[in-house]
Scaffold this motif. Structure first.
Motif, PDB file in Angstrom:
ATOM      1  N   ALA A   1      57.310  16.619  79.868  1.00  0.00           N
ATOM      2  CA  ALA A   1      56.233  17.242  79.087  1.00  0.00           C
ATOM      3  C   ALA A   1      55.789  16.406  77.891  1.00  0.00           C
ATOM      4  O   ALA A   1      54.793  16.732  77.251  1.00  0.00           O
ATOM      5  CB  ALA A   1      56.686  18.623  78.618  1.00  0.00           C
ATOM      6  N   CYS A   2      56.535  15.350  77.567  1.00  0.00           N
ATOM      7  CA  CYS A   2      56.131  14.498  76.444  1.00  0.00           C
ATOM      8  C   CYS A   2      56.715  13.104  76.665  1.00  0.00           C
ATOM      9  O   CYS A   2      57.228  12.803  77.732  1.00  0.00           O
ATOM     10  CB  CYS A   2      56.582  15.100  75.105  1.00  0.00           C
ATOM     11  SG  CYS A   2      58.331  14.874  74.746  1.00  0.00           S
ATOM     12  N   ARG A   3      56.654  12.250  75.639  1.00  0.00           N
ATOM     13  CA  ARG A   3      57.084  10.868  75.837  1.00  0.00           C
ATOM     14  C   ARG A   3      58.579  10.653  75.615  1.00  0.00           C
ATOM     15  O   ARG A   3      59.072   9.523  75.663  1.00  0.00           O
ATOM     16  CB  ARG A   3      56.289   9.943  74.901  1.00  0.00           C
ATOM     17  CG  ARG A   3      54.881   9.653  75.432  1.00  0.00           C
ATOM     18  CD  ARG A   3      54.106   8.764  74.490  1.00  0.00           C
ATOM     19  NE  ARG A   3      53.711   9.481  73.276  1.00  0.00           N
ATOM     20  CZ  ARG A   3      54.041   9.114  72.041  1.00  0.00           C
ATOM     21  NH1 ARG A   3      54.766   8.043  71.838  1.00  0.00           N
ATOM     22  NH2 ARG A   3      53.646   9.821  71.014  1.00  0.00           N
ATOM     23  N   SER A   4      59.314  11.725  75.378  1.00  0.00           N
ATOM     24  CA  SER A   4      60.742  11.570  75.102  1.00  0.00           C
ATOM     25  C   SER A   4      61.475  10.983  76.318  1.00  0.00           C
ATOM     26  O   SER A   4      61.304  11.449  77.440  1.00  0.00           O
ATOM     27  CB  SER A   4      61.356  12.928  74.748  1.00  0.00           C
ATOM     28  OG  SER A   4      62.758  12.795  74.666  1.00  0.00           O
ATOM     29  N   GLY A   5      62.314   9.981  76.057  1.00  0.00           N
ATOM     30  CA  GLY A   5      63.048   9.332  77.136  1.00  0.00           C
ATOM     31  C   GLY A   5      64.291  10.080  77.562  1.00  0.00           C
ATOM     32  O   GLY A   5      64.986   9.671  78.486  1.00  0.00           O
ATOM     33  N   SER A   6      64.586  11.194  76.897  1.00  0.00           N
ATOM     34  CA  SER A   6      65.784  11.958  77.273  1.00  0.00           C
ATOM     35  C   SER A   6      65.586  13.442  76.979  1.00  0.00           C
ATOM     36  O   SER A   6      64.676  13.831  76.238  1.00  0.00           O
ATOM     37  CB  SER A   6      66.999  11.445  76.486  1.00  0.00           C
ATOM     38  OG  SER A   6      66.791  11.682  75.106  1.00  0.00           O
TER      39      SER A   6
ATOM     40  N   GLU B   1      57.399   7.767  85.963  1.00  0.00           N
ATOM     41  CA  GLU B   1      57.355   8.753  84.880  1.00  0.00           C
ATOM     42  C   GLU B   1      55.924   9.112  84.493  1.00  0.00           C
ATOM     43  O   GLU B   1      55.601  10.270  84.258  1.00  0.00           O
ATOM     44  CB  GLU B   1      58.044   8.187  83.631  1.00  0.00           C
ATOM     45  CG  GLU B   1      59.541   8.121  83.761  1.00  0.00           C
ATOM     46  CD  GLU B   1      60.206   7.591  82.487  1.00  0.00           C
ATOM     47  OE1 GLU B   1      61.283   7.034  82.622  1.00  0.00           O
ATOM     48  OE2 GLU B   1      59.642   7.744  81.377  1.00  0.00           O
ATOM     49  N   GLN B   2      55.094   8.081  84.460  1.00  0.00           N
ATOM     50  CA  GLN B   2      53.703   8.262  84.063  1.00  0.00           C
ATOM     51  C   GLN B   2      53.000   9.273  84.971  1.00  0.00           C
ATOM     52  O   GLN B   2      52.221  10.099  84.520  1.00  0.00           O
ATOM     53  CB  GLN B   2      53.041   6.896  84.209  1.00  0.00           C
ATOM     54  CG  GLN B   2      51.821   6.674  83.385  1.00  0.00           C
ATOM     55  CD  GLN B   2      51.178   5.341  83.781  1.00  0.00           C
ATOM     56  OE1 GLN B   2      51.708   4.584  84.596  1.00  0.00           O
ATOM     57  NE2 GLN B   2      50.031   5.065  83.201  1.00  0.00           N
TER      58      GLN B   2
ATOM     59  N   ARG C   1      62.203  16.271  71.355  1.00  0.00           N
ATOM     60  CA  ARG C   1      60.925  15.943  70.735  1.00  0.00           C
ATOM     61  C   ARG C   1      59.958  17.134  70.788  1.00  0.00           C
ATOM     62  O   ARG C   1      59.415  17.542  69.775  1.00  0.00           O
ATOM     63  CB  ARG C   1      60.327  14.726  71.448  1.00  0.00           C
ATOM     64  CG  ARG C   1      59.154  14.095  70.747  1.00  0.00           C
ATOM     65  CD  ARG C   1      58.847  12.730  71.377  1.00  0.00           C
ATOM     66  NE  ARG C   1      57.698  12.123  70.742  1.00  0.00           N
ATOM     67  CZ  ARG C   1      56.447  12.327  71.135  1.00  0.00           C
ATOM     68  NH1 ARG C   1      56.202  13.108  72.160  1.00  0.00           N
ATOM     69  NH2 ARG C   1      55.446  11.739  70.501  1.00  0.00           N
ATOM     70  N   CYS C   2      59.733  17.684  71.995  1.00  0.00           N
ATOM     71  CA  CYS C   2      58.724  18.758  72.116  1.00  0.00           C
ATOM     72  C   CYS C   2      59.359  20.145  72.270  1.00  0.00           C
ATOM     73  O   CYS C   2      58.654  21.149  72.338  1.00  0.00           O
ATOM     74  CB  CYS C   2      57.778  18.477  73.280  1.00  0.00           C
ATOM     75  SG  CYS C   2      58.516  18.692  74.920  1.00  0.00           S
ATOM     76  N   GLU C   3      60.680  20.198  72.345  1.00  0.00           N
ATOM     77  CA  GLU C   3      61.435  21.463  72.367  1.00  0.00           C
ATOM     78  C   GLU C   3      61.207  22.327  73.611  1.00  0.00           C
ATOM     79  O   GLU C   3      61.538  23.504  73.623  1.00  0.00           O
ATOM     80  CB  GLU C   3      61.182  22.283  71.098  1.00  0.00           C
ATOM     81  CG  GLU C   3      61.681  21.548  69.858  1.00  0.00           C
ATOM     82  CD  GLU C   3      61.457  22.318  68.560  1.00  0.00           C
ATOM     83  OE1 GLU C   3      60.633  23.242  68.549  1.00  0.00           O
ATOM     84  OE2 GLU C   3      62.126  21.965  67.578  1.00  0.00           O
TER      85      GLU C   3
END
Ligand SMILES: [Zn+2]
Length: 260
Positions: free
Chosen positions: A36-41, A165-166, A58-60
């Motif tokens: 849902a966001c750019r977080s890698g983990s 991922e993209q 990052r986005c919870e």
């Protein structure tokens, strides 16, 4: 992405289901990114957090992991029926991650079902546990995967091959707007989208969608104005960019995110 689970962790556990849970949770914490966001983990939730195993730092966004030995079943067993319906109504259901592992503890398939697609229409009530059971009378539920349109079944790994991922994030972005609808309305929107998908046509007409009336009446028995409701959902799908209006009762389904 390394698809091998860490087998060393299994030695401390006896039951197969426990081993599956420990190994797959460990794998997700090491290898998985946030769709849902750019977080890698994504991070493990504190123990006993209700209905969520992971959350994105990052986005919870919250994720619940289900590890399966077999793949392709039209339904999966979930927890309590009442608790599930309450979570859907309160918009608290987490995203689902369905993970299939091989006998050698490789991750073979991983599918994301965004929470917006976990609606009341795909929750099936199970029979109450028998009188002799430890939790006699307790009612569980199944999630009917077959009722979820392909928009809500995002492949993150297919047959041992990770999707870029993209692309996964693009697929998620495409349907993110559904999350902004209140759950009572979103159920209808997803039902109409499911019906459109079942037509298997890029272009369709309003009268074809009106054929959904009988099946929508079954899942929404209290609503007598199905046709206006269908038109309202088509407008919502248009506003979300999932459907295009061509005029004179003709519509086009906007394709999924594409190869990148
Ligand atoms: Zn995130």
């Amino acid at each position: 992405m390394n698809l091998q689970c860490n087998i060393d962790l299994a030695s401390a556990y006896k039951s197969a289901s426990q081993v599956a849970r420990i190994l797959s949770e460990d794998w997700c914490a090491r290898e998985l990114y946030c769709p849902a966001c750019r977080s890698g983990s994504i991070s493990r939730s504190p123990a006993n957090t209700q209905a969520a195993d992971f959350s994105c730092p990052r986005c919870e966004q919250r994720f619940q992991l289900k590890s399966l030995r077999r793949w392709g079943s039209p339904k999966i067993v979930d927890a309590g029926y009442e608790a599930m319906i309450r979570a859907i109504k309160a918009d608290r259901a987490p995203h689902l991650l369905l993970l299939q592992y091989t006998g050698a503890w490789h991750v073979r398939n991983l599918m994301l079902i965004p929470r917006m697609f976990v609606t009341e229409s795909v929750i099936e009530k199970r029979r109450p546990l028998s009188k002799t059971a430890r939790r006699a009378g307790w009612i569980g539920c199944n999630i009917l995967l077959g009722g979820i349109p392909e928009d809500g079944r995002i492949a993150m790994i297919s047959e041992g091959r990770p999707t870029p991922e993209q692309r996964v994030r693009k697929e998620f972005e495409r349907i993110r707007g559904l999350g902004k609808l209140p759950p009572s309305l979103r159920g209808w929107t997803v039902d109409v989208l499911s019906f459109v998908r079942r037509l298997r046509k890029a272009e369709f007409t309003l009268s074809e969608i009106y054929d959904a009336e009988p099946s929508l009446r079954i899942v929404h028995p209290n609503n007598r104005n199905i046709r206006p409701k269908i038109r309202q959902q088509l407008q919502i799908l248009r506003d979300l960019g999932l459907v295009e209006f061509k005029g004179r009762g003709r519509y086009v389904l906007r394709a999924s995110a594409g190869p990148n």
